[in-house]
Design a protein around this motif. Structure first.
Motif, PDB file in Angstrom:
ATOM      1  N   SER A 175       1.480  -4.122  14.608  1.00 38.59           N
ATOM      2  CA  SER A 175       1.166  -4.638  13.471  1.00 38.59           C
ATOM      3  C   SER A 175       0.420  -6.234  13.837  1.00 38.59           C
ATOM      4  N   LEU A 176       0.734  -6.534  15.077  1.00 31.55           N
ATOM      5  CA  LEU A 176       0.131  -7.631  15.685  1.00 31.55           C
ATOM      6  C   LEU A 176      -1.580  -7.349  15.758  1.00 31.55           C
ATOM      7  N   ILE A 177      -1.548  -6.262  16.534  1.00 31.76           N
ATOM      8  CA  ILE A 177      -2.935  -5.790  16.641  1.00 31.76           C
ATOM      9  C   ILE A 177      -3.569  -5.394  15.329  1.00 31.76           C
ATOM     10  N   ALA A 178      -3.116  -4.888  14.371  1.00 29.70           N
ATOM     11  CA  ALA A 178      -3.678  -4.664  13.073  1.00 29.70           C
ATOM     12  C   ALA A 178      -4.219  -5.980  12.221  1.00 29.70           C
ATOM     13  N   VAL A 179      -3.248  -6.854  12.554  1.00 29.36           N
ATOM     14  CA  VAL A 179      -3.391  -8.289  11.705  1.00 29.36           C
ATOM     15  C   VAL A 179      -4.689  -9.257  12.567  1.00 29.36           C
ATOM     16  N   ILE A 180      -4.709  -8.828  14.058  1.00 26.04           N
ATOM     17  CA  ILE A 180      -5.575  -9.405  14.584  1.00 26.04           C
ATOM     18  C   ILE A 180      -6.966  -8.681  14.085  1.00 26.04           C
ATOM     19  N   GLY A 181      -6.879  -7.631  13.968  1.00 21.28           N
ATOM     20  CA  GLY A 181      -8.222  -6.763  13.666  1.00 21.28           C
ATOM     21  C   GLY A 181      -8.671  -7.226  12.073  1.00 21.28           C
ATOM     22  N   PHE A 182      -7.645  -7.199  11.378  1.00 22.49           N
ATOM     23  CA  PHE A 182      -7.788  -7.779   9.798  1.00 22.49           C
ATOM     24  C   PHE A 182      -8.582  -9.187   9.913  1.00 22.49           C
ATOM     25  N   SER A 207       0.771  -1.243  -0.101  1.00 21.84           N
ATOM     26  CA  SER A 207      -0.104   0.069   0.048  1.00 21.84           C
ATOM     27  C   SER A 207       0.826   1.167  -0.023  1.00 21.84           C
ATOM     28  N   SER A 208       2.020   1.194   0.542  1.00 23.67           N
ATOM     29  CA  SER A 208       2.926   2.381   0.280  1.00 23.67           C
ATOM     30  C   SER A 208       3.146   2.941  -0.900  1.00 23.67           C
ATOM     31  N   ASN A 209       3.178   1.716  -1.866  1.00 24.89           N
ATOM     32  CA  ASN A 209       3.405   2.183  -3.241  1.00 24.89           C
ATOM     33  C   ASN A 209       2.431   3.193  -3.877  1.00 24.89           C
ATOM     34  N   LEU A 210       1.245   3.208  -3.322  1.00 23.73           N
ATOM     35  CA  LEU A 210       0.214   4.021  -3.891  1.00 23.73           C
ATOM     36  C   LEU A 210       0.631   5.444  -3.271  1.00 23.73           C
ATOM     37  N   ARG A 211       1.039   5.709  -2.245  1.00 14.86           N
ATOM     38  CA  ARG A 211       1.697   7.031  -1.752  1.00 14.86           C
ATOM     39  C   ARG A 211       2.715   7.532  -2.646  1.00 14.86           C
ATOM     40  N   THR A 212       3.831   6.436  -3.267  1.00 15.92           N
ATOM     41  CA  THR A 212       4.771   6.754  -4.021  1.00 15.92           C
ATOM     42  C   THR A 212       4.413   7.516  -5.371  1.00 15.92           C
ATOM     43  N   PHE A 213       3.215   6.414  -5.899  1.00 21.88           N
ATOM     44  CA  PHE A 213       2.563   6.707  -7.273  1.00 21.88           C
ATOM     45  C   PHE A 213       2.079   8.058  -7.216  1.00 21.88           C
ATOM     46  N   CYS A 214       1.352   8.467  -6.205  1.00 21.60           N
ATOM     47  CA  CYS A 214       0.591   9.890  -5.989  1.00 21.60           C
ATOM     48  C   CYS A 214       1.595  10.916  -6.010  1.00 21.60           C
ATOM     49  N   THR A 215       2.719  10.611  -5.345  1.00 24.21           N
ATOM     50  CA  THR A 215       3.765  11.534  -5.189  1.00 24.21           C
ATOM     51  C   THR A 215       4.420  11.886  -6.794  1.00 24.21           C
ATOM     52  N   MET A 216       4.782  10.945  -7.357  1.00 22.67           N
ATOM     53  CA  MET A 216       5.284  10.850  -8.602  1.00 22.67           C
ATOM     54  C   MET A 216       4.394  11.881  -9.560  1.00 22.67           C
ATOM     55  N   ARG A 218      -4.563   3.125   4.971  1.00 19.08           N
ATOM     56  CA  ARG A 218      -4.018   4.101   5.380  1.00 19.08           C
ATOM     57  C   ARG A 218      -3.996   4.556   7.112  1.00 19.08           C
ATOM     58  N   TYR A 219      -5.280   4.268   7.538  1.00 17.05           N
ATOM     59  CA  TYR A 219      -5.505   4.340   9.038  1.00 17.05           C
ATOM     60  C   TYR A 219      -4.700   3.336   9.686  1.00 17.05           C
ATOM     61  N   ALA A 220      -4.579   2.336   9.515  1.00 15.76           N
ATOM     62  CA  ALA A 220      -3.677   1.242  10.234  1.00 15.76           C
ATOM     63  C   ALA A 220      -2.383   1.523   9.899  1.00 15.76           C
ATOM     64  N   GLY A 221      -1.999   2.527   9.082  1.00 13.30           N
ATOM     65  CA  GLY A 221      -0.545   2.621   8.695  1.00 13.30           C
ATOM     66  C   GLY A 221       0.114   1.490   7.936  1.00 13.30           C
ATOM     67  N   GLY A 222      -0.828   0.780   7.149  1.00  5.96           N
ATOM     68  CA  GLY A 222      -0.201  -0.166   6.274  1.00  5.96           C
ATOM     69  C   GLY A 222      -1.283  -1.144   5.926  1.00  5.96           C
ATOM     70  N   CYS A 223      -0.900  -1.794   4.944  1.00  8.80           N
ATOM     71  CA  CYS A 223      -1.896  -3.047   4.511  1.00  8.80           C
ATOM     72  C   CYS A 223      -1.605  -4.373   5.135  1.00  8.80           C
ATOM     73  N   THR A 224      -2.384  -5.334   4.768  1.00  4.15           N
ATOM     74  CA  THR A 224      -2.298  -6.531   5.482  1.00  4.15           C
ATOM     75  C   THR A 224      -0.942  -7.138   5.138  1.00  4.15           C
ATOM     76  N   SER A 225      -0.448  -6.976   3.875  1.00  8.05           N
ATOM     77  CA  SER A 225       0.875  -7.653   3.690  1.00  8.05           C
ATOM     78  C   SER A 225       2.065  -6.903   4.411  1.00  8.05           C
ATOM     79  N   GLY A 226       1.770  -5.752   4.378  1.00  2.00           N
ATOM     80  CA  GLY A 226       2.745  -4.808   5.392  1.00  2.00           C
ATOM     81  C   GLY A 226       2.845  -5.270   6.632  1.00  2.00           C
ATOM     82  N   HIS A 227       1.646  -5.412   7.346  1.00  2.00           N
ATOM     83  CA  HIS A 227       1.903  -5.652   8.740  1.00  2.00           C
ATOM     84  C   HIS A 227       1.975  -7.052   9.099  1.00  2.00           C
TER      85      HIS A 227
END
Length: 185
Positions: free
Chosen positions: A162-169, A34-43, A141-150
């Motif tokens: 990240s553990l909390i985020a994965v449990i939430g996912f 998901s961080s790549n979306l931010r990079t694409f938008c900046t580009m 964005r709210y979780a600070g990353g996507c499922t693969s990142g966390h």
């Protein structure tokens, strides 16, 4: 060479992911799609309108290679390395999906009822895809990353958020499948 046309078992894929994660940690990089979306938008110039996009996107070029590799790998896998594009799922799941109107269940990788070109003419399908995409984007964005990142990077770095985020996912996925999905369909 027949083994390349079959899904690889966890005891092959898991250690390969672990080796990649070790190498990324060793060289000081963190993986996340998901961080790549931010990079694409900046580009594309989003840094001129929002401070969130004001960063050195060139430092993330290596991660853009991951996106290209994922797209190319998916294309090569689907068109040249797959004998069968169906997913082996439980027959009870197939019958439940067919009861919900997904007649392509068990014979297609993605349900035609949601992902075919004809589905884009349906207000319901288009609404589900748009709302789902917005919720996923907001959630990542709210979780600070996507499922693969966390799940891959964050857990391998032993990060509690990240553990909390994965449990939430996981809880969100269970809620979607067992509560919302039957209500929607």
């Amino acid at each position: 060479m027949e083994w390349i046309f079959e899904p690889w078992p966890w005891y092959v894929a898991g250690p390969l992911i672990a080796i990649i994660m070790f190498l990324l940690i060793f060289i000081g990089k963190q993986f996340g799609m998901s961080s790549n979306l931010r990079t694409f938008c900046t580009m594309c110039g989003a840094d001129k309108t929002a401070d969130f996009f004001n960063f050195d996107w060139k430092s993330q070029r290596w991660n853009l290679a991951v996106v290209v590799g994922a797209a190319l790998g998916g294309f090569i896998g689907a068109h040249y390395l797959s004998n069968d594009v169906t997913v082996a799922i439980n027959p009870d799941t197939i019958s439940t999906l067919k009861e919900l109107g997904f007649n392509s269940a068990g014979s297609a990788y993605l349900p035609d009822e949601l992902f075919s070109l004809e589905a884009l003419t349906s207000v319901k399908s288009l609404s589900l895809l748009l709302i789902g995409g917005l919720l996923i984007g907001f959630g990542a964005r709210y979780a600070g990353g996507c499922t693969s990142g966390h799940a891959i990077s964050g857990l391998s770095n032993l990060q509690l958020p990240s553990l909390i985020a994965v449990i939430g996912f996981f809880i969100g996925g269970l809620f979607m499948v067992h509560v919302l999905f039957p209500l929607i369909f």
